[in-house]
Design a protein around this motif. Structure first.
Motif, mmCIF file in Angstrom:
data_model
loop_
_atom_site.group_PDB
_atom_site.id
_atom_site.type_symbol
_atom_site.label_atom_id
_atom_site.label_comp_id
_atom_site.label_asym_id
_atom_site.label_seq_id
_atom_site.Cartn_x
_atom_site.Cartn_y
_atom_site.Cartn_z
ATOM 1 N N GLU A 35 26.643 70.348 75.314
ATOM 2 C CA GLU A 35 28.080 70.548 74.812
ATOM 3 C C GLU A 35 28.986 70.854 75.728
ATOM 4 O O GLU A 35 28.675 72.234 76.435
ATOM 5 C CB GLU A 35 28.042 71.287 73.510
ATOM 6 C CG GLU A 35 29.143 71.186 72.867
ATOM 7 C CD GLU A 35 29.289 72.167 71.427
ATOM 8 O OE1 GLU A 35 30.310 72.190 70.728
ATOM 9 O OE2 GLU A 35 28.099 72.629 71.129
ATOM 10 N N PHE A 36 29.917 70.285 76.148
ATOM 11 C CA PHE A 36 31.027 70.827 76.942
ATOM 12 C C PHE A 36 32.530 70.567 76.498
ATOM 13 O O PHE A 36 32.842 69.922 75.623
ATOM 14 C CB PHE A 36 30.963 69.715 78.130
ATOM 15 C CG PHE A 36 31.499 70.220 79.611
ATOM 16 C CD1 PHE A 36 30.828 71.159 80.282
ATOM 17 C CD2 PHE A 36 32.612 69.809 79.963
ATOM 18 C CE1 PHE A 36 31.341 71.600 81.539
ATOM 19 C CE2 PHE A 36 33.329 70.329 81.086
ATOM 20 C CZ PHE A 36 32.434 71.209 81.913
ATOM 21 N N PRO A 37 33.377 71.773 76.887
ATOM 22 C CA PRO A 37 34.674 71.834 76.577
ATOM 23 C C PRO A 37 35.602 70.610 77.059
ATOM 24 O O PRO A 37 35.097 69.874 78.015
ATOM 25 C CB PRO A 37 35.133 73.057 76.732
ATOM 26 C CG PRO A 37 34.153 73.312 78.086
ATOM 27 C CD PRO A 37 32.976 72.835 77.740
ATOM 28 N N LYS A 38 36.686 70.385 76.417
ATOM 29 C CA LYS A 38 37.503 69.342 77.024
ATOM 30 C C LYS A 38 38.105 69.906 78.352
ATOM 31 O O LYS A 38 38.266 71.090 78.506
ATOM 32 C CB LYS A 38 38.769 69.139 76.003
ATOM 33 C CG LYS A 38 38.209 68.288 74.885
ATOM 34 C CD LYS A 38 39.664 68.140 73.867
ATOM 35 C CE LYS A 38 39.000 67.495 72.607
ATOM 36 N NZ LYS A 38 38.131 66.285 72.781
ATOM 37 N N PRO A 39 38.201 68.957 79.385
ATOM 38 C CA PRO A 39 38.142 69.351 80.823
ATOM 39 C C PRO A 39 39.531 70.040 80.921
ATOM 40 O O PRO A 39 39.509 70.820 81.931
ATOM 41 C CB PRO A 39 38.064 68.094 81.477
ATOM 42 C CG PRO A 39 38.535 67.034 80.331
ATOM 43 C CD PRO A 39 38.091 67.456 79.372
ATOM 44 N N ALA A 40 40.624 69.794 80.497
ATOM 45 C CA ALA A 40 41.839 70.446 80.879
ATOM 46 C C ALA A 40 42.384 71.321 79.859
ATOM 47 O O ALA A 40 42.130 71.265 78.426
ATOM 48 C CB ALA A 40 43.020 69.244 81.113
ATOM 49 N N ARG A 292 39.754 72.197 70.683
ATOM 50 C CA ARG A 292 40.997 72.048 71.308
ATOM 51 C C ARG A 292 41.633 73.825 71.173
ATOM 52 O O ARG A 292 42.395 73.972 72.317
ATOM 53 C CB ARG A 292 42.016 71.290 70.525
ATOM 54 C CG ARG A 292 41.669 69.734 70.667
ATOM 55 C CD ARG A 292 42.893 68.893 70.150
ATOM 56 N NE ARG A 292 42.418 67.457 70.211
ATOM 57 C CZ ARG A 292 42.688 66.813 71.636
ATOM 58 N NH1 ARG A 292 43.105 67.295 72.530
ATOM 59 N NH2 ARG A 292 42.244 65.529 71.503
ATOM 60 N N TRP A 293 41.630 74.530 70.469
ATOM 61 C CA TRP A 293 42.200 75.684 70.484
ATOM 62 C C TRP A 293 41.292 76.909 70.408
ATOM 63 O O TRP A 293 40.236 76.990 69.786
ATOM 64 C CB TRP A 293 42.994 75.961 68.914
ATOM 65 C CG TRP A 293 44.165 74.859 68.771
ATOM 66 C CD1 TRP A 293 44.304 73.626 68.119
ATOM 67 C CD2 TRP A 293 45.379 75.198 69.558
ATOM 68 N NE1 TRP A 293 45.594 73.121 68.317
ATOM 69 C CE2 TRP A 293 46.391 74.070 69.154
ATOM 70 C CE3 TRP A 293 45.833 76.297 70.089
ATOM 71 C CZ2 TRP A 293 47.703 73.934 69.525
ATOM 72 C CZ3 TRP A 293 47.297 75.855 70.615
ATOM 73 C CH2 TRP A 293 47.930 74.906 70.350
ATOM 74 N N MET A 294 41.752 77.822 71.064
ATOM 75 C CA MET A 294 40.732 79.025 71.314
ATOM 76 C C MET A 294 41.665 80.194 71.523
ATOM 77 O O MET A 294 42.646 80.221 72.192
ATOM 78 C CB MET A 294 39.836 78.882 72.713
ATOM 79 C CG MET A 294 39.129 80.177 73.050
ATOM 80 S SD MET A 294 38.095 79.983 74.538
ATOM 81 C CE MET A 294 39.191 80.021 75.805
ATOM 82 N N ILE A 295 41.244 81.278 70.855
ATOM 83 C CA ILE A 295 42.087 82.660 70.991
ATOM 84 C C ILE A 295 41.184 83.488 71.943
ATOM 85 O O ILE A 295 39.940 83.783 71.732
ATOM 86 C CB ILE A 295 42.231 83.416 69.715
ATOM 87 C CG1 ILE A 295 43.011 82.148 68.745
ATOM 88 C CG2 ILE A 295 43.068 84.783 69.939
ATOM 89 C CD1 ILE A 295 43.206 82.760 67.562
#
Length: 318
Positions: A35-40, A292-295
């Motif tokens: 599992e990998f986060p979106k690149p940008a 998409r969203w992270m705090i």
């Protein structure tokens, strides 16, 4: 024969195609089921910095007249110098490789420098005297982060270089920052993720040759006349006599300059400063609401420095 081929075709595994250009080798990461986060990503953060400094060299001129023999780091007796900034940081990042993220940053900061002095003239040490200078600064820079994960645990190493410009200094102030983190990640049933980490951060100035700048006496010491009068009134008779001699030496050199007030007198200075504590202990965490969203929040502390960062990150494909 044709029916046999049809049977073979129906059992063939079709690989899912990686939808983005970055990171390079993103397809290999997907093929391994990682599992990998979106690149940008783009993040907006609030950052507070506090650092205590040693002043190792100080020269100045008043009204264009050198005062090095009267006012220097030895006679002024710098006791405590506290520098602080706070402001908004904008950062754009990209996973170029699955284990390497590169980024650029831009900040608008408000800050200040608080200095405590204990002058020594003629072999006599006088009481402490303080000043505070506030400023606005613009910072820009860039860096790189290396990541590696084993199951639920991860490590990272980061390095960046930034340069800050303010009206008080002729040169930009360059800072190199490196940090190292070790953490654990938790995933919940609603697919949100929470990570905690600890680590260490190193900061140091790049331009060790020092900085020069210009300021008026009124800007350097707000409320100068009242503050100086109160300080002067608290001196003993012999101490007042010494300060009267110092003032007379400065007045003799400024004779004929024609300044209408003390606050208008321009000061040109050179200062060599070093961080008392270059390392801080860091701890923090981030909460992923979705892909998409992270705090994120982080706090760093040592005996002579503090660091606080909190913000939000938005990620997208590229």
């Amino acid at each position: 024969m044709s029916s046999l081929f049809a049977q073979e075709d129906s059992t063939k595994v079709i690989k899912e195609k990686y939808p983005y250009r970055f990171p390079i080798w993103g397809q290999k990461v997907m093929d391994r089921g990682i599992e990998f986060p979106k690149p940008a990503g783009i993040s907006v953060s609030y950052i507070f910095n506090e650092m205590y400094l040693d002043i190792s060299e100080f020269n100045m001129s008043i009204g264009g007249i050198p005062m090095d023999d009267i006012l220097n780091e030895e006679t002024l007796g710098f006791k405590k110098t506290r520098a602080f900034t706070n402001g908004t940081n904008l950062r754009a990042d990209l996973f170029v490789l699955p284990f390497m993220n590169v980024y650029g940053l831009f900040s608008l900061n408000k800050g200040g420098t608080e200095v405590s002095l204990q002058p020594t003239f003629g072999g006599t040490t006088l009481p402490e005297f303080g000043s505070k200078v506030e400023f606005d600064a613009v910072t820009f820079g860039g860096g790189m982060t290396l990541h590696y994960a084993i199951q639920k645990y991860f490590i990272s190493a980061d390095i960046n270089i930034s340069s800050s410009k303010s009206a008080l200094l002729d040169q930009n102030v360059g800072v190199v920052t490196s940090s190292y983190r070790l953490g654990r990640r938790f995933q919940f049933k609603n697919k949100t993720k929470l990570a905690f980490y600890i680590g260490a951060m190193y900061r140091n100035f790049i331009n060790h040759t020092g900085n020069s700048g210009r300021i008026t006496l009124g800007e350097a010491l707000p409320g100068l006349e009242e503050s100086y009068t109160n300080w002067y009134d608290g001196l003993s008779g012999p101490q007042k006599k010494i300060m009267d001699q110092v003032e007379q030496r400065i007045a003799d050199r400024l004779e004929g300059k024609g300044y209408s007030s003390v606050g208008e007198i321009p000061i040109a200075y050179y200062i060599q400063k070093d961080l008392i504590q270059k390392w801080t202990f860091q701890f923090g965490g981030n909460y992923e609401l979705n892909d998409r969203w992270m705090i994120r929040g982080e706090y760093g502390v040592s005996n002579y420095s503090k660091f606080l960062m909190t913000g939000v990150n938005y990620r997208f494909g590229l």
